[in-house]
Motif scaffolding. Structure first.
Motif, PDB file in Angstrom:
ATOM      1  N   TYR A 263       0.733  -1.254   0.136  1.00 28.75           N
ATOM      2  CA  TYR A 263       0.032  -0.047   0.002  1.00 28.75           C
ATOM      3  C   TYR A 263       0.965   1.145  -0.080  1.00 28.75           C
ATOM      4  CZ  TYR A 263      -3.995   2.995   1.400  1.00 28.75           C
ATOM      5  OH  TYR A 263      -4.968   4.024   1.164  1.00 28.75           O
ATOM      6  N   TYR A 264       1.991   1.241   1.074  1.00 25.07           N
ATOM      7  CA  TYR A 264       2.509   2.617   0.835  1.00 25.07           C
ATOM      8  C   TYR A 264       3.686   2.695  -0.057  1.00 25.07           C
ATOM      9  CZ  TYR A 264       0.042   3.614   5.218  1.00 25.07           C
ATOM     10  OH  TYR A 264      -1.027   3.947   5.826  1.00 25.07           O
ATOM     11  N   LEU A 265       3.774   1.687  -0.638  1.00 25.07           N
ATOM     12  CA  LEU A 265       4.976   1.821  -2.135  1.00 25.07           C
ATOM     13  C   LEU A 265       4.165   2.532  -3.406  1.00 25.07           C
ATOM     14  CD1 LEU A 265       6.491  -1.634  -2.538  1.00 25.07           C
ATOM     15  CD2 LEU A 265       7.639   0.819  -2.135  1.00 25.07           C
ATOM     16  N   SER A 266       2.845   2.689  -3.228  1.00 27.22           N
ATOM     17  CA  SER A 266       2.008   3.411  -3.993  1.00 27.22           C
ATOM     18  C   SER A 266       2.313   5.085  -4.086  1.00 27.22           C
ATOM     19  CB  SER A 266       0.421   3.221  -3.684  1.00 27.22           C
ATOM     20  OG  SER A 266      -0.189   4.020  -4.914  1.00 27.22           O
ATOM     21  N   PRO A 267       2.650   5.234  -5.244  1.00 23.63           N
ATOM     22  CA  PRO A 267       2.973   6.828  -5.312  1.00 23.63           C
ATOM     23  C   PRO A 267       1.630   7.751  -5.005  1.00 23.63           C
ATOM     24  CG  PRO A 267       3.880   5.815  -7.227  1.00 23.63           C
ATOM     25  CD  PRO A 267       3.136   4.790  -6.630  1.00 23.63           C
ATOM     26  N   GLU A 268       0.387   7.118  -5.268  1.00 23.39           N
ATOM     27  CA  GLU A 268      -0.493   7.942  -5.075  1.00 23.39           C
ATOM     28  C   GLU A 268      -0.950   7.813  -3.621  1.00 23.39           C
ATOM     29  OE1 GLU A 268      -5.596   7.753  -5.648  1.00 23.39           O
ATOM     30  OE2 GLU A 268      -4.192   6.605  -6.987  1.00 23.39           O
ATOM     31  N   VAL A 269      -0.757   6.892  -2.752  1.00 22.63           N
ATOM     32  CA  VAL A 269      -1.021   6.880  -1.529  1.00 22.63           C
ATOM     33  C   VAL A 269       0.021   7.760  -0.795  1.00 22.63           C
ATOM     34  CG1 VAL A 269      -0.555   5.307   0.623  1.00 22.63           C
ATOM     35  CG2 VAL A 269      -2.088   4.704  -1.498  1.00 22.63           C
ATOM     36  N   ARG A 270       1.297   7.716  -1.263  1.00 18.95           N
ATOM     37  CA  ARG A 270       2.412   8.587  -0.421  1.00 18.95           C
ATOM     38  C   ARG A 270       2.253   9.860  -0.849  1.00 18.95           C
ATOM     39  NH1 ARG A 270       6.461   4.845  -2.967  1.00 18.95           N
ATOM     40  NH2 ARG A 270       7.052   6.656  -4.206  1.00 18.95           N
ATOM     41  N   GLY A 271       1.760  10.266  -1.908  1.00 24.63           N
ATOM     42  CA  GLY A 271       1.442  11.573  -2.322  1.00 24.63           C
ATOM     43  C   GLY A 271       0.146  12.276  -1.637  1.00 24.63           C
ATOM     44  N   ARG A 272      -0.626  11.476  -1.332  1.00 23.61           N
ATOM     45  CA  ARG A 272      -2.003  11.696  -0.498  1.00 23.61           C
ATOM     46  C   ARG A 272      -1.507  12.134   1.101  1.00 23.61           C
ATOM     47  NH1 ARG A 272      -7.570   9.611  -2.344  1.00 23.61           N
ATOM     48  NH2 ARG A 272      -7.127   9.634  -4.551  1.00 23.61           N
ATOM     49  N   ILE A 273      -0.419  11.234   1.551  1.00 25.78           N
ATOM     50  CA  ILE A 273       0.022  11.616   3.011  1.00 25.78           C
ATOM     51  C   ILE A 273       1.104  12.744   2.962  1.00 25.78           C
ATOM     52  CG2 ILE A 273      -0.798   9.451   3.923  1.00 25.78           C
ATOM     53  CD1 ILE A 273       2.018   8.296   3.662  1.00 25.78           C
ATOM     54  N   GLY A 274       1.661  12.923   1.966  1.00 25.10           N
ATOM     55  CA  GLY A 274       2.582  14.088   2.093  1.00 25.10           C
ATOM     56  C   GLY A 274       4.211  13.297   2.279  1.00 25.10           C
ATOM     57  N   TYR A 275       4.280  12.193   1.680  1.00 24.23           N
ATOM     58  CA  TYR A 275       5.458  11.541   1.714  1.00 24.23           C
ATOM     59  C   TYR A 275       6.153  11.316   0.486  1.00 24.23           C
ATOM     60  CZ  TYR A 275       9.110   7.923   3.068  1.00 24.23           C
ATOM     61  OH  TYR A 275      10.239   7.426   2.861  1.00 24.23           O
TER      62      TYR A 275
END
Length: 144
Positions: free
Chosen positions: A95-107
């Motif tokens: 899940y946290y490898l996804s660029p979309e997820v990382r973008g949404r949490i600001g990482y």
């Protein structure tokens, strides 16, 4: 909970269904399947953590996606801690490898930072280490 053959492959579509229960779309965040986390990143995660493969296969084979609830994770933890660790680690990592997820949490991911060994941090400039420097080096000889 059934026991899977330890050499069995992981059923990715089944794991994706389990991941959606563990990480549903909520609070502006996508579900695991919305970002295709398991489908896209499982091979990468298992490339880094191949030690999770057998336990993850066991967890996926032993849980029924159609009736799976997050509450069953506690039972899995009690019955087969290695399977629980493999399942939760793999799903979260995908899940946290996804660029979309990382973008949404600001990482943005790991970012290289330069380091100046001659720059002093504020606490050094404030004199916090002055008593240590004034005392000078101290040590004890190691016994024989």
């Amino acid at each position: 909970m059934t026991t899977a053959d330890s050499s069995a492959e992981i059923d990715v579509s089944r794991l994706e269904e389990l991941a959606d229960v563990m990480l549903p779309a909520a609070h502006g965040m996508p579900s695991a399947s919305d970002v295709k986390a398991v489908v896209v990143y499982l091979d990468q995660v298992l490339g880094w953590r191949n030690d999770l493969r057998q336990s993850l296969a066991r967890a996926v084979a032993g849980l029924e996606p159609a009736t799976f609830t997050v509450d069953q994770l506690a039972a899995l933890h009690e019955e087969d801690e290695d399977a629980y660790i493999a399942l939760t680690t793999a799903v979260a990592a995908c899940y946290y490898l996804s660029p979309e997820v990382r973008g949404r949490i600001g990482y943005p991911g790991q970012v290289a930072k330069t380091y100046d060994p001659y720059a002093y941090t504020e606490w050094v400039a404030e004199g916090l280490l002055d008593p240590v420097v004034e005392r000078g080096p101290i040590w004890r000889e190691a016994p024989g």
